[in-house]
Scaffold this motif. Structure first.
Motif, short mmCIF file in Angstrom:
data_model
loop_
_atom_site.label_atom_id
_atom_site.label_comp_id
_atom_site.label_asym_id
_atom_site.label_seq_id
_atom_site.Cartn_x
_atom_site.Cartn_y
_atom_site.Cartn_z
N GLN A 76 0.83 -1.21 0.00
CA GLN A 76 0.00 0.00 0.00
C GLN A 76 0.87 1.26 0.00
OE1 GLN A 76 -2.14 -0.90 3.63
NE2 GLN A 76 -4.07 -1.24 2.52
N ARG A 77 1.92 1.21 0.80
CA ARG A 77 2.82 2.37 0.90
C ARG A 77 3.50 2.65 -0.43
NH1 ARG A 77 4.40 5.11 5.04
NH2 ARG A 77 6.32 6.31 5.02
N ARG A 78 3.95 1.58 -1.11
CA ARG A 78 4.63 1.73 -2.40
C ARG A 78 3.68 2.41 -3.41
NH1 ARG A 78 6.99 -2.98 -1.99
NH2 ARG A 78 5.34 -4.10 -3.11
N ARG A 79 2.41 1.98 -3.40
CA ARG A 79 1.44 2.55 -4.31
C ARG A 79 1.19 4.04 -4.01
NH1 ARG A 79 -3.07 -0.07 -3.10
NH2 ARG A 79 -2.41 -1.99 -4.12
N GLN A 80 1.09 4.35 -2.71
CA GLN A 80 0.88 5.74 -2.30
C GLN A 80 2.03 6.63 -2.75
OE1 GLN A 80 -1.95 6.62 -1.24
NE2 GLN A 80 -2.57 5.84 0.76
N VAL A 81 3.27 6.13 -2.54
CA VAL A 81 4.47 6.89 -2.92
C VAL A 81 4.50 7.13 -4.43
CG1 VAL A 81 7.01 6.78 -3.06
CG2 VAL A 81 5.85 6.16 -0.93
N GLU A 82 4.19 6.08 -5.20
CA GLU A 82 4.17 6.19 -6.67
C GLU A 82 3.12 7.21 -7.13
OE1 GLU A 82 3.46 2.29 -8.18
OE2 GLU A 82 5.45 1.53 -7.59
N ASN A 83 1.93 7.15 -6.54
CA ASN A 83 0.85 8.06 -6.93
C ASN A 83 1.20 9.53 -6.65
OD1 ASN A 83 -0.63 5.91 -7.80
ND2 ASN A 83 -2.05 5.88 -6.06
N LEU A 84 1.91 9.77 -5.53
CA LEU A 84 2.33 11.13 -5.21
C LEU A 84 3.37 11.62 -6.21
CD1 LEU A 84 2.63 11.05 -1.30
CD2 LEU A 84 1.14 12.53 -2.63
N LEU A 85 4.32 10.74 -6.52
CA LEU A 85 5.41 11.10 -7.42
C LEU A 85 4.92 11.33 -8.84
CD1 LEU A 85 8.36 11.60 -7.00
CD2 LEU A 85 8.85 9.21 -7.46
N LEU A 86 3.89 10.57 -9.24
CA LEU A 86 3.33 10.71 -10.60
C LEU A 86 2.29 11.83 -10.70
CD1 LEU A 86 2.86 6.91 -11.42
CD2 LEU A 86 4.54 8.47 -12.45
N GLY A 87 1.92 12.39 -9.54
CA GLY A 87 0.93 13.47 -9.54
C GLY A 87 -0.50 12.98 -9.61
N ILE A 88 -0.71 11.66 -9.42
CA ILE A 88 -2.07 11.09 -9.45
C ILE A 88 -2.84 11.52 -8.20
CG2 ILE A 88 -3.40 8.93 -9.39
CD1 ILE A 88 -1.04 7.67 -11.01
N THR A 89 -2.13 11.54 -7.06
CA THR A 89 -2.76 11.97 -5.80
C THR A 89 -2.73 13.49 -5.72
OG1 THR A 89 -2.14 9.94 -4.63
CG2 THR A 89 -2.57 11.89 -3.28
N HIS A 90 -3.89 14.09 -5.45
CA HIS A 90 -3.98 15.56 -5.36
C HIS A 90 -3.69 16.08 -3.97
CE1 HIS A 90 -6.56 14.57 -8.92
NE2 HIS A 90 -5.88 15.58 -9.41
N ILE A 91 -4.15 15.35 -2.94
CA ILE A 91 -3.92 15.80 -1.56
C ILE A 91 -3.53 14.62 -0.69
CG2 ILE A 91 -6.44 15.76 -1.16
CD1 ILE A 91 -5.96 17.95 1.00
N ALA A 92 -2.44 14.78 0.05
CA ALA A 92 -1.97 13.73 0.97
C ALA A 92 -2.17 14.21 2.40
CB ALA A 92 -0.50 13.44 0.72
N ILE A 93 -2.78 13.36 3.21
CA ILE A 93 -3.09 13.70 4.60
C ILE A 93 -2.39 12.71 5.51
CG2 ILE A 93 -4.95 13.92 6.31
CD1 ILE A 93 -6.80 14.68 3.95
N GLY A 94 -1.74 13.20 6.57
CA GLY A 94 -1.05 12.27 7.46
C GLY A 94 -0.48 12.98 8.68
N THR A 95 0.28 12.22 9.46
CA THR A 95 0.97 12.78 10.64
C THR A 95 2.44 12.96 10.25
OG1 THR A 95 1.33 10.54 11.49
CG2 THR A 95 -0.64 11.69 12.26
N HIS A 96 3.34 12.64 11.19
CA HIS A 96 4.78 12.78 10.94
C HIS A 96 5.25 11.94 9.75
CE1 HIS A 96 3.94 13.74 15.13
NE2 HIS A 96 5.01 14.50 15.13
#
Length: 410
Positions: free
Chosen positions: A76-96
């Motif tokens: 799941q983490r790998r997919r999230q990282v890829e989506n952020l890097l490719l610009g697929i994810t518009h907003i990322a929400i999280g803690t530290h």
């Protein structure tokens, strides 16, 4: 956001004033201009709540919202990282987890930080570096519900522009607050029983301890939970504390939000961001042991719906002079800025802003409480000095202030 230089703005609004809506509007503006947004919250509980809120608002618009948490599987983490890097994810929400080295954005244009006083300056700077493009940095929108007097905020957050939301949304009723000695505990339990069964309302029961030990606080919550279960056998009573497994905590919060529980016994883990409109009664144990800001934050968990809400401050007599003043202030007002003013007088600026240990707030002649009316004039004079004599401020800093290098880098 329209300026050529990156925005660094502090938005201070009382609990329930609509800061999340302001953040959402800013995020939409950034996304519309082909930038990504990062929203950082201090706790997993609050981060997940933001995730659900933004997902409900943004996904119908065709926007992708990701929740970055330490509990993701490797896949799941790998997919999230890829989506952020490719610009697929518009907003990322999280803690530290958001400023870990493995998290990279294609084009980060806006950073939103909720309850900024819980993050260090270095953490804020690390997240800012993720959006650096040459000499350009992302905009920063910093939000806090911790009441700080306006004049003091102008000085402590001098590197930020400053906005205040000083009204609550229409229809919100002020929370009625009463302080009761611990001997009247049985009356309070009866009142909860009536509110839950006759009025179909929900209640929080908050357990606190003066010790910083989380384990002792959790034990106190478990004891109270068992006591209330015995006293109110016909009510569904849940328990949330910091030592529970995340899934267990989330399951309990979800049940409370869905109305499956009448009462939620909790530690101060619910202090920030929990939003259950049907919860209209809160009991805070050992209220004399908490500071004004924390009591005000906790009280902000009720009064979020249309029903009249109440907060009961249970205390162990005899009360000290300071404790009496705190409880009296909460009884008299719901205004976070008035509460901040009293807090400043009781505790001083260093403790109020969490800078007491650094020595930043220790002044030889001036007094933060006595001289606060002068601070707007001081700021104007400083701006004029910077403009007319740009070489002078650094000489003054070198002459009078310690830790100069750290101050300048911040």
């Amino acid at each position: 956001l329209l300026a050529q230089t990156p925005m660094v703005r502090l938005v201070q609004g009382d609990v329930g004033s609509g800061k999340t809506l302001v953040a959402a509007a800013a995020a939409l503006d950034a996304i519309e201009n082909d930038y990504q947004v990062a929203l950082m919250a201090p706790t997993e509980l609050l981060a997940e709540q933001h995730y659900h809120t933004f997902r409900d608002w943004f996904e119908p618009l065709g926007l992708s919202v990701a929740w970055i948490t330490g509990k993701l599987t490797a896949k799941q983490r790998r997919r999230q990282v890829e989506n952020l890097l490719l610009g697929i994810t518009h907003i990322a929400i999280g803690t530290h987890a958001l400023f870990q080295d493995s998290i990279e954005f294609q084009q980060l244009g806006l950073i939103i930080i909720d309850e900024q006083h819980r993050f260090g300056v270095q953490q804020r700077l690390r997240l800012r570096e993720k959006g650096r493009q040459g000499e350009r940095y992302p905009h920063q929108l910093v939000m806090t519900a911790t009441p700080i007097p306006r004049t003091l905020a102008m000085t402590h957050y001098a590197d930020m522009d400053y906005s205040i939301i000083d009204e609550l949304p229409p229809g919100r009723k002020p929370v009625k607050t009463v302080a009761l000695a611990n001997e009247r505990r049985e009356e309070v339990i009866t009142r909860i029983h009536q509110a839950c069964l006759q009025q179909q309302r929900q209640a929080y029961w908050v357990c606190t301890l003066i010790e910083e030990s989380e384990s002792l606080q959790c034990e106190a919550a478990e004891d109270t939970w068992q006591t209330l279960q015995a006293a109110l056998p016909d009510l569904q009573i849940g328990l949330v504390h910091g030592r529970q497994h995340y899934d267990e905590k989330e399951q309990m919060m979800h049940a409370f939000k869905q109305g499956e529980l009448h009462v939620l016994v909790a530690t101060t883990v619910i202090e920030v961001g929990v939003d259950v409109p049907n919860a209209s009664l809160m009991v805070i144990e050992n209220a004399e042991r908490l500071g004004l800001a924390q009591l005000h934050q906790l009280r902000g968990r009720v009064g979020r719906g249309d029903a009249a809400s109440s907060c009961v401050l249970l205390y162990q007599p005899p009360l000290s002079k300071t404790s009496r003043k705190r409880l009296e202030t909460l009884r008299k007002t719901n205004d976070g800025f008035q509460i901040a003013q009293v807090d400043l007088a009781l505790r001083g600026a260093g403790e109020l802003l969490g800078t007491k240990q650094t020595g930043d707030m220790r002044l030889k002649v001036a007094d933060w409480v006595r001289d606060q009316h002068l601070l707007p004039h001081v700021q104007q004079a400083a701006d004029k000095l910077m403009c007319d004599h740009p070489d002078v401020p650094l000489r003054l800093i070198n002459r009078w202030m310690r830790n100069v290098e750290t101050l300048i880098s911040v």
